[in-house]
Motif scaffolding. Structure first.
Motif, PDB file in Angstrom:
ATOM      1  N   GLU A 132      23.982 -28.829 -27.768  1.00  0.00           N
ATOM      2  CA  GLU A 132      23.238 -29.045 -29.013  1.00  0.00           C
ATOM      3  C   GLU A 132      22.751 -27.729 -29.609  1.00  0.00           C
ATOM      4  N   GLU A 133      22.455 -26.762 -28.742  1.00  0.00           N
ATOM      5  CA  GLU A 133      21.957 -25.463 -29.220  1.00  0.00           C
ATOM      6  C   GLU A 133      23.046 -24.672 -29.932  1.00  0.00           C
ATOM      7  N   GLY A 134      24.293 -25.111 -29.825  1.00  0.00           N
ATOM      8  CA  GLY A 134      25.397 -24.423 -30.483  1.00  0.00           C
ATOM      9  C   GLY A 134      25.960 -23.301 -29.639  1.00  0.00           C
ATOM     10  N   ILE A 135      27.071 -22.765 -30.108  1.00  0.00           N
ATOM     11  CA  ILE A 135      27.711 -21.672 -29.380  1.00  0.00           C
ATOM     12  C   ILE A 135      26.818 -20.437 -29.343  1.00  0.00           C
ATOM     13  N   GLU A 136      25.872 -20.348 -30.278  1.00  0.00           N
ATOM     14  CA  GLU A 136      24.971 -19.191 -30.343  1.00  0.00           C
ATOM     15  C   GLU A 136      24.108 -19.064 -29.087  1.00  0.00           C
ATOM     16  N   TRP A 137      23.872 -20.197 -28.378  1.00  0.00           N
ATOM     17  CA  TRP A 137      23.079 -20.121 -27.148  1.00  0.00           C
ATOM     18  C   TRP A 137      23.686 -19.122 -26.180  1.00  0.00           C
ATOM     19  N   PHE A 138      25.005 -19.040 -26.181  1.00  0.00           N
ATOM     20  CA  PHE A 138      25.688 -18.165 -25.241  1.00  0.00           C
ATOM     21  C   PHE A 138      25.616 -16.696 -25.650  1.00  0.00           C
ATOM     22  N   ASP A 139      25.158 -16.401 -26.861  1.00  0.00           N
ATOM     23  CA  ASP A 139      24.998 -14.997 -27.262  1.00  0.00           C
ATOM     24  C   ASP A 139      24.007 -14.283 -26.348  1.00  0.00           C
ATOM     25  N   GLN A 140      23.039 -15.024 -25.821  1.00  0.00           N
ATOM     26  CA  GLN A 140      22.048 -14.447 -24.922  1.00  0.00           C
ATOM     27  C   GLN A 140      22.440 -14.606 -23.446  1.00  0.00           C
ATOM     28  N   HIS A 141      23.541 -15.287 -23.202  1.00  0.00           N
ATOM     29  CA  HIS A 141      23.996 -15.554 -21.829  1.00  0.00           C
ATOM     30  C   HIS A 141      25.513 -15.392 -21.802  1.00  0.00           C
ATOM     31  N   ARG A 142      25.982 -14.203 -22.064  1.00  0.00           N
ATOM     32  CA  ARG A 142      27.390 -14.002 -22.381  1.00  0.00           C
ATOM     33  C   ARG A 142      28.325 -14.472 -21.263  1.00  0.00           C
ATOM     34  N   PRO A 143      29.211 -15.419 -21.575  1.00  0.00           N
ATOM     35  CA  PRO A 143      30.183 -15.883 -20.583  1.00  0.00           C
ATOM     36  C   PRO A 143      31.157 -14.776 -20.195  1.00  0.00           C
ATOM     37  N   GLN A 144      31.492 -14.737 -18.919  1.00  0.00           N
ATOM     38  CA  GLN A 144      32.497 -13.810 -18.404  1.00  0.00           C
ATOM     39  C   GLN A 144      33.830 -14.507 -18.128  1.00  0.00           C
ATOM     40  N   ARG A 145      33.766 -15.840 -17.990  1.00  0.00           N
ATOM     41  CA  ARG A 145      34.965 -16.640 -17.752  1.00  0.00           C
ATOM     42  C   ARG A 145      34.621 -18.095 -18.024  1.00  0.00           C
ATOM     43  N   VAL A 146      35.657 -18.872 -18.360  1.00  0.00           N
ATOM     44  CA  VAL A 146      35.531 -20.326 -18.447  1.00  0.00           C
ATOM     45  C   VAL A 146      36.433 -20.916 -17.373  1.00  0.00           C
ATOM     46  N   VAL A 147      35.885 -21.784 -16.540  1.00  0.00           N
ATOM     47  CA  VAL A 147      36.645 -22.398 -15.463  1.00  0.00           C
ATOM     48  C   VAL A 147      36.802 -23.888 -15.765  1.00  0.00           C
ATOM     49  N   LEU A 148      38.042 -24.368 -15.655  1.00  0.00           N
ATOM     50  CA  LEU A 148      38.329 -25.786 -15.801  1.00  0.00           C
ATOM     51  C   LEU A 148      38.465 -26.393 -14.411  1.00  0.00           C
ATOM     52  N   SER A 149      37.687 -27.410 -14.116  1.00  0.00           N
ATOM     53  CA  SER A 149      37.804 -28.054 -12.809  1.00  0.00           C
ATOM     54  C   SER A 149      39.062 -28.926 -12.721  1.00  0.00           C
ATOM     55  N   THR A 150      39.650 -29.222 -13.868  1.00  0.00           N
ATOM     56  CA  THR A 150      40.950 -29.868 -13.972  1.00  0.00           C
ATOM     57  C   THR A 150      41.526 -29.505 -15.337  1.00  0.00           C
ATOM     58  N   ARG A 151      42.829 -29.561 -15.461  1.00  0.00           N
ATOM     59  CA  ARG A 151      43.464 -29.172 -16.720  1.00  0.00           C
ATOM     60  C   ARG A 151      43.010 -30.051 -17.880  1.00  0.00           C
ATOM     61  N   HIS A 152      42.507 -31.244 -17.596  1.00  0.00           N
ATOM     62  CA  HIS A 152      42.085 -32.165 -18.649  1.00  0.00           C
ATOM     63  C   HIS A 152      40.764 -31.761 -19.292  1.00  0.00           C
ATOM     64  N   HIS A 153      40.081 -30.761 -18.751  1.00  0.00           N
ATOM     65  CA  HIS A 153      38.739 -30.423 -19.221  1.00  0.00           C
ATOM     66  C   HIS A 153      38.715 -29.162 -20.082  1.00  0.00           C
ATOM     67  N   LEU A 154      39.741 -28.966 -20.876  1.00  0.00           N
ATOM     68  CA  LEU A 154      39.767 -27.787 -21.754  1.00  0.00           C
ATOM     69  C   LEU A 154      38.589 -27.802 -22.723  1.00  0.00           C
ATOM     70  N   ARG A 155      38.344 -28.954 -23.336  1.00  0.00           N
ATOM     71  CA  ARG A 155      37.167 -29.157 -24.175  1.00  0.00           C
ATOM     72  C   ARG A 155      37.010 -28.011 -25.177  1.00  0.00           C
ATOM     73  N   HIS A 156      35.869 -27.300 -25.197  1.00  0.00           N
ATOM     74  CA  HIS A 156      35.658 -26.211 -26.153  1.00  0.00           C
ATOM     75  C   HIS A 156      35.891 -24.835 -25.528  1.00  0.00           C
ATOM     76  N   ALA A 157      36.638 -24.789 -24.430  1.00  0.00           N
ATOM     77  CA  ALA A 157      36.920 -23.498 -23.793  1.00  0.00           C
ATOM     78  C   ALA A 157      37.556 -22.492 -24.756  1.00  0.00           C
ATOM     79  N   PRO A 158      38.522 -22.881 -25.605  1.00  0.00           N
ATOM     80  CA  PRO A 158      39.120 -21.874 -26.493  1.00  0.00           C
ATOM     81  C   PRO A 158      38.118 -21.223 -27.439  1.00  0.00           C
ATOM     82  N   GLU A 159      37.152 -21.988 -27.931  1.00  0.00           N
ATOM     83  CA  GLU A 159      36.140 -21.411 -28.827  1.00  0.00           C
ATOM     84  C   GLU A 159      35.295 -20.370 -28.103  1.00  0.00           C
TER      85      GLU A 159
END
Length: 198
Positions: free
Chosen positions: A40-67
């Protein structure tokens, strides 16, 4: 976003395709986002918690990983047996069971409901196991409906329980899920009971 155990944030978001809430996690120490839909906080929440990687626990969980990958220039990781799902993009890198994906995240074998089904060991605050689709938690540990499992639901369920029994060798106190509520502090006993079929 809620910090459910020390260093791990959890949130729910409505999946645009299936139409109901699913669960997402962020491991602060290593900057690892797991199975993300945007909060709900939007992708901007991660500006203060910069992701280093996105991990999919299964290939079906791509979700918003590309963004997230595009905004922060980080890789998307999936078990190597599921990479065929992304032959037409986006760019996804493979990992093997037993591989350390970050200093506090290790990929463990489930290989039950699908070959790429992965349990993730998160090494913080007593340890947590995160399940993809093999185990869910809505009022108790269970399985996804049989029509999502395939041609041999009972055989798959037996294999899930077998893999859960093997995971009891790991060091953890909590259970987290891509589908279901976190189970805190009592995760080991709950998983032991589930693996035993009780």
């Amino acid at each position: 976003m809620k910090e459910v155990i020390d260093g791990v944030h959890h949130w729910k978001a409505k999946h645009p395709r299936i139409g109901f809430d699913v669960d997402c996690h962020f491991v602060v120490g290593s900057g690892t986002v797991i199975d993300p839909l945007l909060p709900e906080e939007g992708i901007e929440w991660f500006d203060q918690h910069r992701p280093q990687r996105v991990v999919l626990s299964t290939r079906h969980h791509l979700r918003h990983a590309p963004e997230l990958a595009e905004r922060f220039g980080c890789p998307i990781l999936c078990h190597e047996s599921g990479l065929y799902e992304f032959e037409d993009g986006p760019a996804v890198e493979g990992f093997a069971f037993g591989e350390r994906l970050a200093e506090d995240v290790v990929a463990l074998e489930m290989d039950s409901i699908s070959p790429d089904d992965t349990a993730l060991l998160i090494e913080t605050d007593g340890g947590a196991l995160l399940f993809a689709d093999g185990v869910i938690n809505y009022g108790g540990l269970g399985f996804v409906p049989d029509n999502f499992i395939g041609e041999d639901p009972e055989g798959v369920k037996a294999k899930v329980r077998e893999r859960c029994a093997a995971l009891l060798d790991q060091d953890f106190a909590h259970l987290l899920f891509a589908h279901g509520e976190p189970l805190l502090h009592e995760g080991r006993e709950a998983l032991r009971s589930f693996a035993a079929g009780s």
